[in-house]
Design an enzyme around this catalytic site. Structure first.
Site, short mmCIF file in Angstrom:
data_model
loop_
_atom_site.label_atom_id
_atom_site.label_comp_id
_atom_site.label_asym_id
_atom_site.label_seq_id
_atom_site.Cartn_x
_atom_site.Cartn_y
_atom_site.Cartn_z
N GLU A 145 -7.43 1.31 -0.63
CA GLU A 145 -6.30 2.18 -1.01
C GLU A 145 -5.49 2.57 0.22
O GLU A 145 -4.25 2.53 0.21
CB GLU A 145 -6.83 3.45 -1.69
CG GLU A 145 -7.25 3.26 -3.13
CD GLU A 145 -7.80 4.54 -3.72
OE1 GLU A 145 -8.29 4.49 -4.86
OE2 GLU A 145 -7.71 5.60 -3.05
N LEU A 146 -6.19 2.97 1.26
CA LEU A 146 -5.52 3.41 2.48
C LEU A 146 -4.66 2.29 3.06
O LEU A 146 -3.52 2.51 3.48
CB LEU A 146 -6.55 3.87 3.51
CG LEU A 146 -5.99 4.37 4.85
CD1 LEU A 146 -5.08 5.57 4.64
CD2 LEU A 146 -7.13 4.72 5.81
#
Length: 1210
Positions: free
Chosen positions: A96-97
């Site tokens: 996600e990051l």
């Protein structure tokens, strides 16, 4: 600015596209914070109406996690990354990051890292729980995730501490601020917006402003909406709530459009509540109530009508902290707010300058701020064509886009650009339909058909003409007075400082396109202005039932056109023709049935007399026959409507007969009618005549000298306000054998030969007097107290000027080149010491010993061009003198009170013999201590009677230029003894500007016996008897209570705040800082009302160009170039300056046509400068008015006046 209302859009919370489904994406480690911190944060974000994605809420059952995560991140405007203890141990969190940071690099995606009980340095360096296990994942992934952790830790984030509730509130506030900052999207390539937003930003942030509303006004496409968007984004966070309503004019015309706008406004102000409104009046009431509750910022974009404002703002008072910005083309919007007792500030938006225009054009045309190689000259010309209009720059630049990687042949692309420029510069006015549509919106919104017709007449025939002139011609049919005001209020028209009608170039093209679209057949249009089309119509004799105005200039007909006879019958077939402009056209035939015109402008009229039938219209308002061949002018019938008659430059004109046939004439111009000898005596009965120009009519006055009558031969009418008798060879003060009335407002007698003013001119009401270049004039005596402007430029023999009242009241005074002028009553008097005797000098008689010493005076133009011996200066009753290069240290003991710096104080003591106090001597020694600005008014003396609370601040009109290591001495005597009593505390301060220092100063009281009083009064200089003097009435010079500023120069704008505070303290009224009421303007240019009337009555369309072209690589083709250019229509002179390598072209010719012609031989050539000259001023009087600019856009021309001999210099 680079963009405009027509090209920019915004995304409001209620109408966001599917591309931004969420405001915020929450990235977090579930096992750490899902049911604690992240849950509380998620709730707070939703409560604030921030749509937030959280994986357990938003993913539908049965779908894969990763694709939905990717979609959610890509469709969110921001991400909050909650970095907790175990965040880096989750592959999904790290993925996600990475996606979040990738989205950030792609576009407008804000990322906020939240360090929840972790150290940011651990995240940045992957330490402790943020160490990514190399053995567990692939090397590629590990590298990518480590980089992501480092990047996110380097962003500005928030570290959890203290109260968690407050911490969450801060996060929500940050997100609101960042998202709102981008809530209204602004276009790319914004240029110059910071400077244009500066004043509005200051107003928005001023909580004490008494104005709640600001209207940004400007023409279509000028960037009003873009500026409002920029300001909204910049200031929105300072308000409790805000709303930006776009295109109100468009939406209000839709079904339920105003209701929808009202609901949107209330929703934004009240924070997302579901608002129910049944009608517009109910909505206005609710809005009014809402505006009284909160500090709100509202932008109402593109307001077309006052009714829209009433619906969206109501009419009742609002919260004092509310700020409303309106964008509109209605320049008179303030009047509506005044009608409901609201204050509205109008901000007229400035268009882009040349540099900004080129930058914006280049961004859209090349994708960079600078033009590509080989396109620079064309880019400059195309940018200038747009006249600073951002929309036009964007549309035109985008339509010609070319990149450095373009595979097309560069020369072919350049030719395409050149072709486009030629199409824009042609009479056809090829305007992009997008630009036409935006500009025409203002035209379509005009409330009356007559106003639309008026606008079209102006853009076709009257751009650059005097407003009053046009009003007189068009008022009867098209209500010009009211119509022009409406056009100004719709930003379709502006009035220049000298009252000329100015229309932006694009608006002019837009208007002409409207006329052109009436029909492809010119005979079916209402107006014809292209000379080729007009020539074709007239030579073929086509009938027209629609043409109302026509212009034909035979000099502009396309070369090679066969010369055909134009018959008067062709014009007789145009039954609706009212406006006719002919230039150097010869008509043949009978003038019977000639159209009944309003305006006849016929330059170069070829007949000797007025033919029967030509001036038979009862509606004729203006006749202009400049440069005609008339020998006699006589109207064939009574012309009741005629107000303007211009016969300028009719060299053969001898006689004006039966002027009584022009009973309502207001302006009569006979300028440079050199052979005129007879003017009908009935001129005295023309009760409406206000302006008479007889400049250059030398034979007229000569003929009067030889007549035997002693009495005046005729009188001027009492209605006359402006009279021009320049260059009439008037030699004696009794040469004017006519009777003058006492109502003259302005008079010009420049370039005459008399030594004294004509003695039969009654100047009781005179406001403006021009005596420039009267080189024999020695004195001007007893000028009336009404006089406000006096011009005596280059009156080389002038010595003295006096006034009937004894007081100087002039607001403008030009005395440059008056090298003998030494006395202007009430202003100054400079007398050489050697011309003064003991009675004049009194106790300063000792100065007489230095009378042959020279002194270098500066500070005023009166000092220019002279070598000075020591002078005595008289101002306000103060006598002062300067000594230079003289050792005066031995003189200092003569002063009772001395100081080694610029300040001293003393108590007034009584004289041993009880003599009365006569005055005060003040002396100072000053020198240079560094560099000093040239001719600054640098010497100030401040005397304070502390006991009586009276202060005098004196700035001498001239000062002695100091030198390094040598003192200059200033001696002064102040006759203020009547204001000093024994025991008074007195302070004396000498101020000098930066670069100078005062080395010593001294003062002493001057006493006299009682028997000297009468003698002293008799010795007072006559010039000062009636003038305000120190010790007398100085009420006109009172700056604030008890403080008198003895100076007639407005220095408040030029002095630094520190100097102002030192001199005047902090009590100076603000209005004084805006302009000292006792100042007069030493003129560098004749921008007076007289001079403006002088210029506006010139022959229309006399602008003459001087064109300089440079950058010649090869001189072998110069002969061919000169020959080719000389063949262009209107060219009078072509010369190549070898030493400068520049070609000079002069004439009434298009500058671009010259450049195009030269480039046939020399591709690198370009225009360096273009001068616009009023030709007849240069040719006939030696005075020239030069319109100068590096561009060819006449709308922006800056004007000043140059006075020279008849010989031209460049």
């Amino acid at each position: 600015m680079a963009s405009t209302s027509s090209s920019s859009t915004y995304t409001h919370p209620s109408s966001r596209s599917n591309q931004t489904r969420f405001d915020v994406f929450l990235s977090f480690r579930g096992e750490d914070t899902r049911h604690t911190f992240t849950d509380h944060l998620y709730t707070a974000l939703n409560r604030a109406a921030i749509r937030t994605f959280r994986d357990n809420d938003e993913i539908r059952r049965g779908q894969h996690l990763e694709p939905e995560i990717v979609k959610a991140i890509q469709s969110s405007r921001a991400s909050i990354v909650v970095l907790s203890q175990n965040y880096a141990k989750s592959r999904w969190c790290l993925e996600e990051l990475s996606l979040i940071l990738e989205q950030k690099t792609k576009g407008n995606h804000f990322v906020l890292p939240v360090f929840y009980h972790v150290d940011p340095s651990d995240v940045r360096n992957q330490l402790h729980s943020f160490a990514v296990e190399d053995t567990k994942w692939t090397e590629v992934n590990v590298k990518r995730w480590k980089l992501a952790l480092t990047q996110v830790a380097n962003l500005t984030g928030m570290v959890a501490s203290g109260s968690e509730t407050k911490f969450i509130d801060n996060i929500v506030g940050t997100i609101k601020y960042e998202l709102d900052f981008k809530l209204v999207s602004t276009p790319a390539h914004l240029t110059g917006i910071e400077t244009r937003a500066k004043d509005i930003n200051s107003w928005l942030r001023n909580e004490h402003s008494d104005t709640n509303i600001l209207a940004i006004c400007g023409m279509g496409g000028s960037g009003k909406t873009t500026l409002a968007q920029y300001i909204y984004n910049l200031n929105k966070h300072n308000f409790e709530s805000s709303c930006f309503l776009e295109e109100i004019g468009k939406h209000s015309k839709e079904t339920y459009g105003l209701l929808g706008l009202q609901k949107q406004l209330l929703t934004d102000i009240l924070g997302g509540k579901n608002i129910m409104i049944s009608c517009v009046s109910e909505g206005a009431t609710k809005i009014n109530e809402a505006l009284c509750m909160k500090k709100v910022l509202i932008v109402l974009d593109d307001v077309d009508e006052h009714g829209e404002l009433e619906a969206l703002l109501g009419t009742s008072p609002v919260h004092t902290q509310i700020k409303i910005i309106i964008t509109t083309r209605l320049l008179d919007i303030r009047s509506w707010f005044e009608s409901i007792s609201w204050k509205c500030r109008v901000h007229v938006l400035k268009l882009l300058n040349d540099r900004e225009s080129l930058k914006v054009f280049s961004c859209h045309a090349f994708g960079s701020k600078l033009p590509l190689e080989g396109f620079s000259d064309l880019a400059v010309e195309l940018a200038k064509y747009c006249g600073g209009n951002p929309l036009a720059l964007k549309v035109l630049g985008s339509s010609l886009f070319v990149s450095a990687e373009d595979t097309r042949e560069r020369n072919n692309v350049i030719e395409i650009w050149r072709s486009r420029l030629n199409s824009l510069s042609s009479m056809k006015g090829d305007l992009d339909c997008n630009i036409q549509g935006v500009l025409q919106k203002s035209f379509d919104s005009l409330p009356l058909l007559s106003y639309k017709e008026l606008f079209l007449h102006i853009v076709v025939f009257f751009v650059g003409e005097d407003e009053d002139y046009v009003v007189k011609i068009l008022e009867h049919d098209w209500h010009a007075k009211a119509g022009i005001m409406t056009l100004i209020n719709r930003c379709l028209l502006t009035i220049s400082p000298n009252k000329k009608l100015m229309v932006h170039q694009l608006l002019q093209v837009m208007g002409r396109n409207i006329v052109r679209e009436e029909s492809k057949d010119p005979t079916k249009r209402t107006r014809v202005w292209c000379s080729d089309e007009a020539y074709g119509l007239l030579t073929k004799g086509h009938r027209s039932e629609t043409i109302e105005g026509l212009t034909l200039d035979t000099r502009k007909i396309k070369k090679g056109t066969k010369a055909l006879t134009i018959k008067t019958g062709s014009l007789a077939k145009m039954h609706r023709l009212k406006l006719l402009q002919l230039k150097y056209v010869k008509l043949s035939g009978c003038y019977k049935n000639f159209p009944e015109l309003r305006w006849l402008c016929w330059h170069g009229f070829h007949l000797k007399t007025i033919p029967s039938g030509l001036l038979m219209s009862n509606f004729l308002v203006a006749i202009d026959m400049t440069d005609g061949s008339l020998e006699t002018f006589e109207a064939p019938m009574v012309l009741n409507s005629l107000k303007i008659l211009n016969l300028e430059g009719c060299y053969k004109l001898i006689s004006l007969r039966n002027l009584y046939l022009l009973p309502n004439i207001e302006t009569l111009i006979l300028w440079d009618c050199k052979n005129l000898t007879h003017v009908c005596k009935t001129i005295g009965g023309l009760e409406s005549l206000a302006l008479l120009n007889l400049a250059g009519c030398k034979r007229f006055w000569t003929s009067l000298w030889y007549k035997k009558h002693v009495k005046p031969l005729f009188s001027f009418p009492r209605s006359l306000k402006f009279l021009f008798l320049d260059s009439c060879n008037l030699k004696n003060h009794n040469d004017l054998r006519v009777f003058f009335n006492d109502q003259l407002f302005g008079m010009s007698l420049s370039r005459n030969l008399f030594e004294l003013m004509p003695n039969n001119i009654d100047l009781k009401m005179l406001r403006v007097l021009n005596l420039d270049y009267c080189e024999n004039l020695k004195s001007i005596l007893c000028l009336p107290s009404t006089l406000e402007e006096l011009y005596t430029y280059d009156c080389k023999s002038l010595e003295k000027v006096t006034f009937q009242s004894g007081r100087f009241r002039l607001k403008k005074f030009d005395y440059r080149g008056c090298f003998k002028l030494s006395e202007v009553q009430g202003l100054f008097k400079l007398v050489a010491i050697k011309k003064l005797d003991e009675v004049d000098l009194g106790h300063m008689i000792w100065v007489k010993a230095y009378q042959d010493h020279k002194v270098q005076l500066a500070g005023d133009r009166i000092t220019k061009g002279r070598t000075w011996h020591i002078q005595m200066l008289y101002e306000y009753g103060i006598r002062s003198s300067y000594l230079q290069g003289i050792k005066v240290e031995s003189m200092m003991p003569l002063f009772e009170y001395t100081s080694e710096d610029n300040f001293l104080s003393f108590s007034v003591s009584s004289h041993s013999k009880k003599h009365r106090i006569k005055g005060l001597n003040v002396c100072c020694l000053y020198r240079l201590s560094g560099s000093m600005d040239k001719d600054r008014r640098c010497l100030f003396t401040k005397i304070i009677n502390v006991t009586k609370g009276v202060t005098w601040i004196y700035n001498p009109i001239v000062y002695c230029k100091p030198r390094v290591d040598e003192d200059a001495t200033w001696l002064s005597y102040w006759p203020i003894g009547n204001i000093f009593d024994v025991g008074d505390e007195v302070e004396v301060t000498i101020f000098v500007e930066k670069g100078m220092l005062v080395s010593k100063c001294g003062a002493n009281l001057v006493y006299m016996d009682d028997g000297e009083v009468e003698q002293e009064e008799n010795q007072e200089n006559n010039m000062m008897k009636l003038e305000q003097v120190v010790g007398g009435d100085l009420s006109d010079f009172e700056l604030t209570t008890g403080v008198y500023y003895l100076c007639r120069r407005d220095l408040f704008m030029s002095l630094s705040p520190d100097v102002i505070e030192t001199l005047f303290g902090d009590t100076i009224p603000y209005t004084m800082l805006l302009g000292w009421r006792k100042s007069y303007q030493p003129c560098d240019s004749h921008d007076s009302c007289m001079e403006l009337n002088f210029v506006l009555e010139l022959n229309r369309d006399t602008l003459y160009k001087k064109i300089w072209l440079g950058y010649f690589n090869c001189e072998s083709d110069i002969p061919k170039i000169k020959k080719a250019v000389s063949r262009l229509v209107g060219v009078d002179c072509v010369h190549y300056y070898i030493e400068r390598k520049k070609l000079f072209v002069m004439g009434d010719v298009d500058a671009m046509a010259v450049e195009t012609c030269v480039r046939e031989f020399e591709k690198t050539v370009k225009i360096v400068q273009v001068y616009y000259v009023v030709q007849r001023l240069l040719k006939r009087s030696g005075k020239k008015i030069v319109f100068w600019k590096y561009v060819r856009n006449m709308t922006d021309i800056f004007v000043w006046y140059l006075y020279s001999t008849k010989k031209e210099t460049f």
